[in-house]
Design a protein around this motif. Structure first.
Motif: not given
Length: 118
Positions: A52, A109, A114, A116-118
């Motif tokens: 990531k 990723d 893709m 990812y909301q953090n």
């Protein structure tokens, strides 16, 4: 490392004629949008390889009048990529132009691209 700079450009290039990843050269054609990749670093390693990446983009908008309409279009288009706006502020500009700075970030990723909301 994953390259999403082309995707960021594609998402905002039709908002105005003056969009670039460098400081605007044409101040006659406003609004102007500059986008800069501020971070593209490893966020997570899995089995010895990057899994990531952390991405951070800065978007500057200049205009003779309000920057709000352009900022809302930028926000809508970049959000579709999965990047989240984490800051937005007006900046004093000695030229007298209106200047807004927006920052976006996300975790992506590397294999699937893709976000990812953090």
């Amino acid at each position: 490392m994953i390259n999403v700079k082309d995707q960021v450009y594609a998402s905002i290039k039709d908002i105005t004629e003056n969009v670039s990843d460098g400081y605007p050269k044409d101040w006659e054609s406003l609004p102007a949008i500059q986008y800069t990749e501020e971070d593209n670093s490893v966020f997570e390693w899995v089995e010895g390889k990057e899994s990531k990446a952390h991405l951070m983009y800065k978007v500057d908008i200049w205009n003779n009048g309000s920057t709000s309409e352009t900022a809302m279009k930028v926000d809508k288009n970049i959000s579709v990529l999965g990047l989240r706006r984490v800051a937005c502020s007006d900046v004093a500009d000695p030229s007298g132009r209106k200047h807004k700075v927006m920052r976006y970030e996300g975790i992506i990723d590397v294999d699937t691209e893709m976000v990812y909301q953090n």
